[in-house]
Write a protein that holds these residues in place. Structure first.
Motif, PDB file in Angstrom:
ATOM      1  N   GLN A 159       0.834  -1.201   0.000  1.00  0.00           N
ATOM      2  CA  GLN A 159       0.000   0.000   0.000  1.00  0.00           C
ATOM      3  C   GLN A 159       0.870   1.253   0.000  1.00  0.00           C
ATOM      4  N   LYS A 160       0.417   2.240  -0.747  1.00  0.00           N
ATOM      5  CA  LYS A 160       0.969   3.588  -0.658  1.00  0.00           C
ATOM      6  C   LYS A 160      -0.157   4.489  -0.167  1.00  0.00           C
ATOM      7  N   THR A 161       0.079   5.194   0.931  1.00  0.00           N
ATOM      8  CA  THR A 161      -0.991   5.940   1.579  1.00  0.00           C
ATOM      9  C   THR A 161      -0.648   7.417   1.686  1.00  0.00           C
ATOM     10  N   GLN A 162      -1.692   8.249   1.643  1.00  0.00           N
ATOM     11  CA  GLN A 162      -1.521   9.677   1.865  1.00  0.00           C
ATOM     12  C   GLN A 162      -2.792  10.248   2.469  1.00  0.00           C
ATOM     13  N   GLY A 166      -9.180  15.230   4.700  1.00  0.00           N
ATOM     14  CA  GLY A 166      -9.822  14.532   5.804  1.00  0.00           C
ATOM     15  C   GLY A 166      -9.931  13.030   5.658  1.00  0.00           C
ATOM     16  N   SER A 167      -9.394  12.473   4.570  1.00  0.00           N
ATOM     17  CA  SER A 167      -9.449  11.029   4.341  1.00  0.00           C
ATOM     18  C   SER A 167      -8.046  10.491   4.102  1.00  0.00           C
ATOM     19  N   ILE A 168      -7.876   9.206   4.371  1.00  0.00           N
ATOM     20  CA  ILE A 168      -6.638   8.525   4.001  1.00  0.00           C
ATOM     21  C   ILE A 168      -6.874   7.813   2.676  1.00  0.00           C
ATOM     22  N   LEU A 169      -6.049   8.124   1.683  1.00  0.00           N
ATOM     23  CA  LEU A 169      -6.162   7.520   0.365  1.00  0.00           C
ATOM     24  C   LEU A 169      -5.119   6.414   0.247  1.00  0.00           C
ATOM     25  N   VAL A 170      -5.549   5.240  -0.177  1.00  0.00           N
ATOM     26  CA  VAL A 170      -4.668   4.084  -0.247  1.00  0.00           C
ATOM     27  C   VAL A 170      -4.621   3.565  -1.686  1.00  0.00           C
ATOM     28  N   ILE A 199     -10.265   5.894   3.095  1.00  0.00           N
ATOM     29  CA  ILE A 199     -10.650   5.651   4.480  1.00  0.00           C
ATOM     30  C   ILE A 199     -11.239   6.936   5.044  1.00  0.00           C
ATOM     31  N   ASP A 200     -12.545   6.917   5.252  1.00  0.00           N
ATOM     32  CA  ASP A 200     -13.271   8.072   5.791  1.00  0.00           C
ATOM     33  C   ASP A 200     -13.530   7.878   7.285  1.00  0.00           C
ATOM     34  N   GLY A 201     -14.151   8.876   7.901  1.00  0.00           N
ATOM     35  CA  GLY A 201     -14.471   8.798   9.321  1.00  0.00           C
ATOM     36  C   GLY A 201     -13.294   9.083  10.234  1.00  0.00           C
ATOM     37  N   ILE A 202     -12.206   9.602   9.676  1.00  0.00           N
ATOM     38  CA  ILE A 202     -11.000   9.856  10.473  1.00  0.00           C
ATOM     39  C   ILE A 202     -11.271  10.877  11.572  1.00  0.00           C
ATOM     40  N   TRP A 203     -11.968  11.947  11.206  1.00  0.00           N
ATOM     41  CA  TRP A 203     -12.197  13.029  12.180  1.00  0.00           C
ATOM     42  C   TRP A 203     -12.940  12.527  13.415  1.00  0.00           C
ATOM     43  N   GLY A 205     -12.868   9.448  14.623  1.00  0.00           N
ATOM     44  CA  GLY A 205     -12.227   8.316  15.284  1.00  0.00           C
ATOM     45  C   GLY A 205     -12.899   7.004  14.985  1.00  0.00           C
ATOM     46  N   ALA A 206     -13.670   6.938  13.908  1.00  0.00           N
ATOM     47  CA  ALA A 206     -14.380   5.711  13.515  1.00  0.00           C
ATOM     48  C   ALA A 206     -14.139   5.447  12.029  1.00  0.00           C
ATOM     49  N   PRO A 207     -12.911   5.089  11.654  1.00  0.00           N
ATOM     50  CA  PRO A 207     -12.581   4.912  10.238  1.00  0.00           C
ATOM     51  C   PRO A 207     -13.364   3.780   9.575  1.00  0.00           C
ATOM     52  N   TYR A 208     -13.706   3.986   8.308  1.00  0.00           N
ATOM     53  CA  TYR A 208     -14.314   2.926   7.506  1.00  0.00           C
ATOM     54  C   TYR A 208     -13.828   3.090   6.076  1.00  0.00           C
ATOM     55  N   ILE A 209     -13.907   1.999   5.320  1.00  0.00           N
ATOM     56  CA  ILE A 209     -13.337   1.968   3.971  1.00  0.00           C
ATOM     57  C   ILE A 209     -14.417   2.110   2.915  1.00  0.00           C
ATOM     58  N   GLU A 210     -14.144   2.941   1.915  1.00  0.00           N
ATOM     59  CA  GLU A 210     -14.880   2.949   0.657  1.00  0.00           C
ATOM     60  C   GLU A 210     -13.906   2.620  -0.467  1.00  0.00           C
ATOM     61  N   LEU A 211     -14.383   1.892  -1.470  1.00  0.00           N
ATOM     62  CA  LEU A 211     -13.576   1.605  -2.651  1.00  0.00           C
ATOM     63  C   LEU A 211     -13.820   2.681  -3.692  1.00  0.00           C
ATOM     64  N   THR A 212     -12.765   3.040  -4.433  1.00  0.00           N
ATOM     65  CA  THR A 212     -12.867   4.123  -5.406  1.00  0.00           C
ATOM     66  C   THR A 212     -12.237   3.720  -6.736  1.00  0.00           C
ATOM     67  N   ASP A 213     -12.524   4.516  -7.756  1.00  0.00           N
ATOM     68  CA  ASP A 213     -11.945   4.353  -9.090  1.00  0.00           C
ATOM     69  C   ASP A 213     -12.389   3.030  -9.734  1.00  0.00           C
ATOM     70  N   ASN A 214     -11.608   2.552 -10.684  1.00  0.00           N
ATOM     71  CA  ASN A 214     -11.970   1.368 -11.451  1.00  0.00           C
ATOM     72  C   ASN A 214     -11.001   0.222 -11.194  1.00  0.00           C
ATOM     73  N   GLY A 215     -11.492  -0.998 -11.376  1.00  0.00           N
ATOM     74  CA  GLY A 215     -10.658  -2.185 -11.343  1.00  0.00           C
ATOM     75  C   GLY A 215     -10.975  -3.061 -12.538  1.00  0.00           C
ATOM     76  N   TYR A 216     -10.125  -4.066 -12.777  1.00  0.00           N
ATOM     77  CA  TYR A 216     -10.286  -4.873 -13.985  1.00  0.00           C
ATOM     78  C   TYR A 216      -9.954  -6.336 -13.705  1.00  0.00           C
ATOM     79  N   ILE A 217     -10.648  -7.212 -14.416  1.00  0.00           N
ATOM     80  CA  ILE A 217     -10.298  -8.632 -14.463  1.00  0.00           C
ATOM     81  C   ILE A 217     -10.197  -8.998 -15.937  1.00  0.00           C
ATOM     82  N   GLN A 218      -8.976  -9.256 -16.398  1.00  0.00           N
ATOM     83  CA  GLN A 218      -8.748  -9.603 -17.803  1.00  0.00           C
ATOM     84  C   GLN A 218      -8.408 -11.079 -17.902  1.00  0.00           C
ATOM     85  N   SER A 219      -9.164 -11.806 -18.712  1.00  0.00           N
ATOM     86  CA  SER A 219      -8.908 -13.236 -18.870  1.00  0.00           C
ATOM     87  C   SER A 219      -8.098 -13.494 -20.137  1.00  0.00           C
TER      88      SER A 219
END
Length: 297
Positions: A159-162, A166-170, A199-203, A205-219
Motif C-alpha cells: 500500500q501507498k498511503t496519503q 480529511g481522508s486517508i487515500l490508499v 478511508i473516511d471517518g478519520i475526524w 475516530g471511527a474509520p471505515y473503507i470505501e472503494l474508489t476508481d476502477n478495477g479490472y479482471i482480464q482473462s
C-alpha cells in the motif's frame, strides 16, 4: 455534554482523545507515505497483515465453482462473481467485528501464515500460504490452491498511503492472478487488479473503507470485467456501490452489466448476447454466513 460519533473525535475513548488529536495533526503534516506512522492504541488491530489474504476464500464454494463453468464465458462470469463476493470480507469485516477499521499489525520479514478450508460436498480442499516478503515497505505475497479443482490464486499486495481532505487515500500496489488448468487442456488465466481505498471517518475516530476508481479482471480467453467502485458521497449515493461491465474482445455484441452493493447483493441489470447471464437475476449475495479459514499449525 457527551460527544457523539458524528462530532470530531466522538468515537474515540475519552482517555485517548488528546492522543487522537495529536495523531490527526501529524497526519495533516505528512506529505508522503503514511506507512511508518504509529497509530493510537485503540485504532490498532490484533490481526497481522499476513492473515489478510484469507479474505479471498471466505466463500470457498464460489472459488471451487469456477471450475464447474461449462465454457470460457461461464468461467469468466464465475470469476467475476467470486471476486465481488470477496470484497465484503476484505474491506468491511473489521468494522463488523471491532466497530471501525483498524490498522493491522506490520509482520516481520519472513513471517508465514498457513491456512486451509477443508473438503466439503466435493468442493476439494483449498490451501493458503502467505509470506511477508518485505518489511519496509510492507509487502505480502500469497499462494492459494485447490488441486482437485485445478485452481490457483497467487499475488502480492502493498500500500501507498496519503492524507487528503480529511481522508486517508490508499493505492494498493500489486495484483492477483487466478489460473484454471485442467489436465490436458490449455490454462486459463485471469489478471485481477486491486481497488483503491478511501478511508473516511478519520475526524470522528471511527474509520471505515470505501472503494474508489476502477478495477479490472482480464482473462486470457478474451473476456474483460470492468469494475466501477462508487461510494457514498456527502450528499448522495449509496455506500459500497459497484457497477461491473462484462465484455468480450471476440464478440462485440456481448455485454453484461451488474449493479448493486458489494457488501450485500448485486443483480444483473442488463444482458446482451450472453449464454449464461440472465437480466434481473441475482449475481452475488454475501448476506449469508462466511466460512473462516482453519489456521494450520
Amino acid at each position: 455534554m457527551t460527544s457523539t460519533p458524528q462530532e470530531e473525535g466522538g468515537a474515540v475513548p475519552p482517555s485517548q482523545r488528546s492522543g487522537w488529536a495529536a495523531f490527526i495533526k501529524s497526519l495533516a503534516s505528512v506529505s508522503g507515505d503514511l506507512y511508518s506512522m504509529t497509530a493510537p492504541p485503540f485504532i490498532l488491530s490484533p490481526v497481522s497483515l499476513t492473515e489478510f489474504p484469507a479474505y479471498w476464500l471466505e466463500r470457498p464454494d464460489l472459488f471451487a465453482a469456477i471450475s464447474e463453468g461449462v465454457d470460457a464465458e461461464d468461467r469468466a462470469l464465475r470469476v467475476l462473481s467470486w471476486f465481488i463476493s470477496t470484497l465484503k470480507g476484505q474491506y468491511t469485516s473489521r468494522n463488523e467485528k471491532m466497530g471501525s477499521e483498524k490498522k493491522p499489525l506490520n509482520p516481520v520479514l519472513g513471517e508465514l501464515f498457513y491456512g486451509n478450508w477443508p473438503d466439503m460436498n466435493g468442493r476439494g480442499e483449498t490451501k493458503l500460504l502467505v509470506e511477508q516478503v518485505s518489511h519496509h515497505p510492507p509487502i505480502t505475497a500469497y499462494y492459494i490452491t485447490n488441486e482437485s479443482r485445478h485452481l490457483t490464486l497467487q499475488g502480492h499486495n502493498a500500500q501507498k498511503t496519503q492524507f487528503s481532505s480529511g481522508s486517508i487515500l490508499v493505492k494498493q500496489v500489486g495484483h492477483a492472478t487466478l489460473t484454471y488448468h485442467p489436465p490436458g487442456k490449455e490454462a486459463e488465466k485471469y489478471l485481477i487488479t486491486l481497488p483503491r481505498l478511501r478511508i473516511d471517518g478519520i475526524w470522528y475516530g471511527a474509520p471505515y473503507i470505501e472503494l474508489t476508481d476502477n478495477g479490472y479482471i482480464q482473462s486470457s480467453t478474451g473476456y474483460l470485467s470492468t469494475l466501477e467502485y462508487k461510494g457514498k458521497g456527502y450528499f448522495s449515493g449509496k455506500a459500497h456501490s459497484i457497477k461491473a461491465t462484462f465484455t468480450s474482445l471476440d464478440n462485440p455484441r456481448l455485454s453484461v452489466v451488474v449493479d448493486g452493493q458489494w457488501d450485500t447483493v448485486t443483480k444483473i441489470t442488463s444482458s446482451a448476447a450472453s449464454k449464461h447471464a440472465k437480466g434481473g437475476a441475482t449475481f452475488t449475495d454475501v448476506t449469508t454466513p462466511k466460512e473462516e479459514v482453519t489456521v494450520a499449525s
